[in-house]
Structure formats: structure tokens, C-alpha cells
Design an enzyme around this catalytic site. Structure first.
Site, PDB file in Angstrom:
ATOM      1  N   HIS A 288       0.801  -1.238   0.000  1.00 54.12           N
ATOM      2  CA  HIS A 288       0.000   0.000   0.000  1.00 54.12           C
ATOM      3  C   HIS A 288       0.831   1.285   0.000  1.00 54.12           C
ATOM      4  O   HIS A 288       0.284   2.370  -0.158  1.00 54.12           O
ATOM      5  CB  HIS A 288      -0.971   0.024   1.186  1.00 54.12           C
ATOM      6  CG  HIS A 288      -0.313   0.373   2.490  1.00 54.12           C
ATOM      7  ND1 HIS A 288       0.418  -0.539   3.208  1.00 54.12           N
ATOM      8  CD2 HIS A 288      -0.252   1.530   3.187  1.00 54.12           C
ATOM      9  CE1 HIS A 288       0.894   0.039   4.289  1.00 54.12           C
ATOM     10  NE2 HIS A 288       0.506   1.296   4.310  1.00 54.12           N
TER      11      HIS A 288
HETATM   12  C1  UD1 Z   1      -2.167   5.535   6.080  1.00 52.63           C
HETATM   13  C2  UD1 Z   1      -0.887   6.083   6.714  1.00 52.63           C
HETATM   14  C3  UD1 Z   1       0.188   5.014   6.681  1.00 52.63           C
HETATM   15  C4  UD1 Z   1      -0.294   3.687   7.264  1.00 52.63           C
HETATM   16  C5  UD1 Z   1      -1.595   3.286   6.593  1.00 52.63           C
HETATM   17  C6  UD1 Z   1      -2.153   2.031   7.204  1.00 52.63           C
HETATM   18  C7  UD1 Z   1      -0.499   8.510   6.399  1.00 52.63           C
HETATM   19  C8  UD1 Z   1       0.290   9.511   5.644  1.00 52.63           C
HETATM   20  N1  UD1 Z   1      -0.371   7.216   5.979  1.00 52.63           N
HETATM   21  O1  UD1 Z   1      -1.869   5.257   4.705  1.00 52.63           O
HETATM   22  O2  UD1 Z   1       1.287   5.452   7.445  1.00 52.63           O
HETATM   23  O3  UD1 Z   1       0.686   2.704   7.044  1.00 52.63           O
HETATM   24  O4  UD1 Z   1      -2.539   4.356   6.749  1.00 52.63           O
HETATM   25  O5  UD1 Z   1      -3.193   1.490   6.434  1.00 52.63           O
HETATM   26  O6  UD1 Z   1      -1.177   8.853   7.327  1.00 52.63           O
HETATM   27  N2  UD1 Z   1      -9.207   4.667   1.623  1.00 52.63           N
HETATM   28  C9  UD1 Z   1     -10.456   4.055   1.559  1.00 52.63           C
HETATM   29  N3  UD1 Z   1     -11.073   3.716   2.735  1.00 52.63           N
HETATM   30  C10 UD1 Z   1     -10.536   3.953   3.947  1.00 52.63           C
HETATM   31  C11 UD1 Z   1      -9.277   4.585   3.995  1.00 52.63           C
HETATM   32  C12 UD1 Z   1      -8.630   4.915   2.842  1.00 52.63           C
HETATM   33  O7  UD1 Z   1     -10.984   3.810   0.489  1.00 52.63           O
HETATM   34  O8  UD1 Z   1     -11.153   3.617   4.969  1.00 52.63           O
HETATM   35  C13 UD1 Z   1      -8.502   4.983   0.370  1.00 52.63           C
HETATM   36  C14 UD1 Z   1      -8.757   6.372  -0.148  1.00 52.63           C
HETATM   37  O9  UD1 Z   1      -8.751   6.315  -1.541  1.00 52.63           O
HETATM   38  C15 UD1 Z   1      -7.533   7.138   0.325  1.00 52.63           C
HETATM   39  C16 UD1 Z   1      -6.453   6.093   0.251  1.00 52.63           C
HETATM   40  O10 UD1 Z   1      -7.107   4.866   0.599  1.00 52.63           O
HETATM   41  O11 UD1 Z   1      -7.247   8.255  -0.438  1.00 52.63           O
HETATM   42  C17 UD1 Z   1      -5.268   6.341   1.167  1.00 52.63           C
HETATM   43  O12 UD1 Z   1      -5.708   6.507   2.509  1.00 52.63           O
HETATM   44  P1  UD1 Z   1      -4.825   7.388   3.536  1.00 52.63           P
HETATM   45  O13 UD1 Z   1      -5.423   7.313   4.894  1.00 52.63           O
HETATM   46  O14 UD1 Z   1      -4.588   8.743   2.968  1.00 52.63           O
HETATM   47  O15 UD1 Z   1      -3.429   6.685   3.510  1.00 52.63           O
HETATM   48  P2  UD1 Z   1      -3.031   5.158   3.655  1.00 52.63           P
HETATM   49  O16 UD1 Z   1      -2.409   4.720   2.377  1.00 52.63           O
HETATM   50  O17 UD1 Z   1      -4.142   4.321   4.197  1.00 52.63           O
END
Ligand code: UD1
Length: 350
Positions: A202
Site C-alpha cells: 500500500h
Molecule cells: C495511512 C498512513 C500510513 C499507514 C496506513 C495504514 C499517512 C500519511 N499514511 O496510509 O502510514 O501505514 O494508513 O493502512 O497517514 N481509503 C479508503 N477507505 C478507507 C481509507 C482509505 O478507500 O477507509 C482509500 C482512499 O482512496 C484514500 C487512500 O485509501 O485516499 C489512502 O488513505 P490514507 O489514509 O490517505 O493513507 P493510507 O495509504 O491508508
């Protein structure tokens, strides 16, 4: 004493579980969920499975670019901190939720404690590296999981504020492993023990560049056993955008697993292939070989003890790394013995 925990992303819910349990009858503990993760499988199931009390506040910020996401949290948290006036704000790990809460707390002169302090990748391309360095330097109390983390804090002039407490993810992992064993949970999808791999990908450095993602998927698809690819929503949507099929060859794409199912799957797998921090350590604690698709790791002990191999630039070396000989057994406990949460509460109460 009133302690306010701020969490928002999946690994933080896992860390919160043993802390919330250890706080019972020792402190007044309130929980803010920023809403950074919001899908049921990314959030709610962790609260249910790990017996975490429902959050007292949920900001519901959702996804977004770094600035907007962090800024929206910051504004929301300030209002909650004004209302609650905690004796401590406790933040976890290295996500945008961690940094937002750290900034909000120090600007309001509320004592700030950072759990999982002192981890470093020294890779400035990672958003998490900035989140953790900034949070450590803002915090009043640095709760470090390992001796290596304590050393990093000392090198940065932060030794006076640092306490070694051990790793709380070890607490929850051992408890969950024992629960799963006592219940005799079946292995996910009826798979046979030792006959599959578990994989998660991821990190932006692996997912955002189409050529790199394509090569990772291709290498995984050619492994000698089925690969359960537990697909983070970010991986699914980027693969779709780039026209990359994830269910190729050995790959079996699945939803992210609930925590007990994940631990059961990892424990019964032939190996883990990941870019997650937590999963590298969980594999080590369960003594399952791990291959990490990153140029470095914060959990260096997993590598030096022989249970984790890093593959980054030369992705064509992935299969050989995954299919390597089983590492030499070790009874080293660099992450403690599963009592870290009580040490955290002791440090906060003192
Ligand atoms: C975040 C953390 C990372 C951690 C990871 C664990 C930051 C910068 N990154 O990364 O350190 O390792 O969480 O999983 O804080 N999305 C969904 N549903 C959700 C959550 C996210 O669809 O419930 C999708 C969205 O398209 C979103 C993308 O995932 O834009 C990324 O989510 P985000 O929370 O920004 O970062 P992670 O990659 O999850």
C-alpha cells in the site's frame, strides 16, 4: 487523570486496543477517531474484534491530500481539546492523524505523549518519516518501543524526554494469537497450513508509479504458492486506474482482513510479502519469514535476526527471497514480552 487518545488509521486501532484495556480503572480515558480510515474493514471491525470502547468523538475527515486532510483534523481536534482539556494527549505511530494531534496539543500547551517514538527509516520520501520526526520533537514524553528507537532519540537530543516501554503491538498480537488458537479458528478460505503466502502492498512508493506496481504484481503472480493479496482500497483503486489486473497467476485478491483473521492467516502461511511496518514485526513475532518490498525498515531487528529480507530496487530478486531457506530459530525478544501497555500507563501517571 484524564488522557485523550487520538487515532485515525488501521494500525493505530491495533495499538489503541491494549492501551484502552490498560487504562481501565487507572485513568479516565477518552478516544478521538479522526476518521482518516472509515471503511468498515479498515476501522469498525478493529473496535469490535479487539474490544475497544467506541470513540467519544469522531471527526469524520475521510480521505484527501496531505495538507487538506491534516489541516481539517487540526481544526477539529483543537475544538475537542478545548472542550475536554485533557492532562495528556496520547498519539500513536506516524500517520497524518498523529501529526495533526501533535500540533494541536502543543499549540494549546497540553502535554503530549508519543507512543512508538524514535522509529526512523531515514527515508525522507516517506510521509510517515516526517510525521514521526516532527511528532517526536514536539512531544513532552517519548514512549519508545525498542533500544534502537531509544538510541535514535538520544542522537537527536531527546533522551531526557524518552522512556523505553516496549512494543504495544506485541501485547495485542500475543493475546490475539492465543484467542485464535483457543477458538481453533479455521484458516481463511479453507487454505492448507504452509501452502500459501500473505501479501499487502500500500505504500505510495510501490503503488503510485504504474511501472513499479506492474512489476511487483508480476513478480508476486509468479510465486510457487497461492498469494493472498489483502488489498488496501488504495491499491485496488490505483491498479484499476493504471489498468493492472491484480488477480493474475498465483495472486488471489481479497478484502483487508479483520485482525484475528489476519493473525491466523499469517501464522499458517509459508511467508509474508509486504511493505507494511506492522506486518513485518507481526511475521517475526509469529516466526514466519517475511520479505519486505522497501529499501529500508524501521524494525531493523527483524532483519538482523534473519527473519526479514528487504527487496526494493531489484524486484527480479523477489521470488528467490520469498522462497529462501527457513531462517535460523531465535528466542530473542527485541519487542518485549507483551507487557508494554501497562508500562505506558505507568509512564503517563508518573
Ligand atoms: C495511512 C498512513 C500510513 C499507514 C496506513 C495504514 C499517512 C500519511 N499514511 O496510509 O502510514 O501505514 O494508513 O493502512 O497517514 N481509503 C479508503 N477507505 C478507507 C481509507 C482509505 O478507500 O477507509 C482509500 C482512499 O482512496 C484514500 C487512500 O485509501 O485516499 C489512502 O488513505 P490514507 O489514509 O490517505 O493513507 P493510507 O495509504 O491508508
Amino acid at each position: 487523570m484524564r488522557i485523550l487518545s487520538v487515532v485515525g488509521a488501521r494500525p493505530q486501532f491495533v495499538k489503541l486496543a491494549p492501551i484502552a484495556a490498560a487504562m481501565r480503572e487507572r485513568a479516565e480515558h477518552l478516544i478521538v477517531h479522526t476518521g482518516q480510515h472509515y471503511d468498515e474493514l479498515m476501522s469498525d471491525v478493529f473496535f469490535q474484534d479487539l474490544g475497544i470502547p467506541a470513540p467519544d468523538f469522531n471527526l469524520g475527515v475521510g480521505s484527501g491530500k496531505h495538507g487538506k486532510q491534516t489541516g481539517t483534523m487540526l481544526a477539529g481536534l483543537e475544538e475537542i481539546f478545548e472542550e475536554v482539556r485533557p492532562d495528556w494527549v496520547l498519539v500513536y505511530g506516524d500517520t497524518n492523524s498523529t501529526l495533526a494531534a501533535a500540533i494541536a496539543a502543543v499549540k494549546m500547551h497540553i502535554p503530549l505523549a508519543h507512543l512508538e517514538a524514535g522509529l526512523r527509516s531515514f527515508n525522507r520520501r516517506m510521509p510517515e518519516e516526517h510525521n514521526r520526526v516532527l511528532t517526536d520533537h514536539a512531544a513532552d514524553l517519548l514512549l519508545a518501543p525498542t533500544e534502537v528507537a531509544m538510541r535514535h532519540l538520544s542522537n537527536e537530543g531527546l533522551a531526557d524526554r524518552s522512556v523505553m516501554v516496549g512494543d504495544v503491538m506485541t501485547d495485542v498480537l500475543f493475546q490475539t494469537r492465543d484467542t485464535v488458537a483457543a477458538r481453533q479458528d479455521p484458516i481463511y478460505r479453507g487454505l492448507a497450513a504452509g501452502e500459501f503466502y500473505v501479501s499487502t502492498i500500500h505504500r505510495p512508493d510501490n503503488t503510485d508509479e504504474p511501472e513499479r506496481l506492474k512489476q511487483i504484481v508480476s513478480e508476486l503472480s509468479r510465486l510457487d504458492k497461492p498469494v493472498l493479496l489483502l488489498a488496501h482500497p488504495r491499491l485496488r483503486s490505483l491498479a484499476e486506474d493504471h489498468g493492472i489486473a491484480l488477480d493474475d497467476g498465483a495472486l488471489e485478491v481479497c478484502e483487508p482482513l479483520a485482525y484475528p483473521q489476519l493473525i491466523n492467516a499469517v501464522q499458517n502461511s509459508a511467508g509474508v510479502i509486504t511493505d507494511s511496518g506492522g506486518l513485518q514485526k507481526e511475521a517475526f513475532l509469529l516466526r514466519v519469514p517475511c520479505t519486505t518490498i522497501r529499501p529500508e525498515t524501521e524494525w531493523v531487528e527483524t532483519v538482523t535476526l534473519g527473519w526479514n529480507v528487504l527487496v526494493s530496487k531489484n524486484l527480479d530478486e523477489l521470488a528467490a527471497a520469498v522462497q529462501r531457506k527457513r531462517p535460523t530459530p531465535t528466542d530473542a525478544t527485541p519487542y518485549g514480552t507483551g507487557q508494554a501497555a501497562q508500562a505506558v500507563v505507568d509512564a503517563l501517571l508518573n
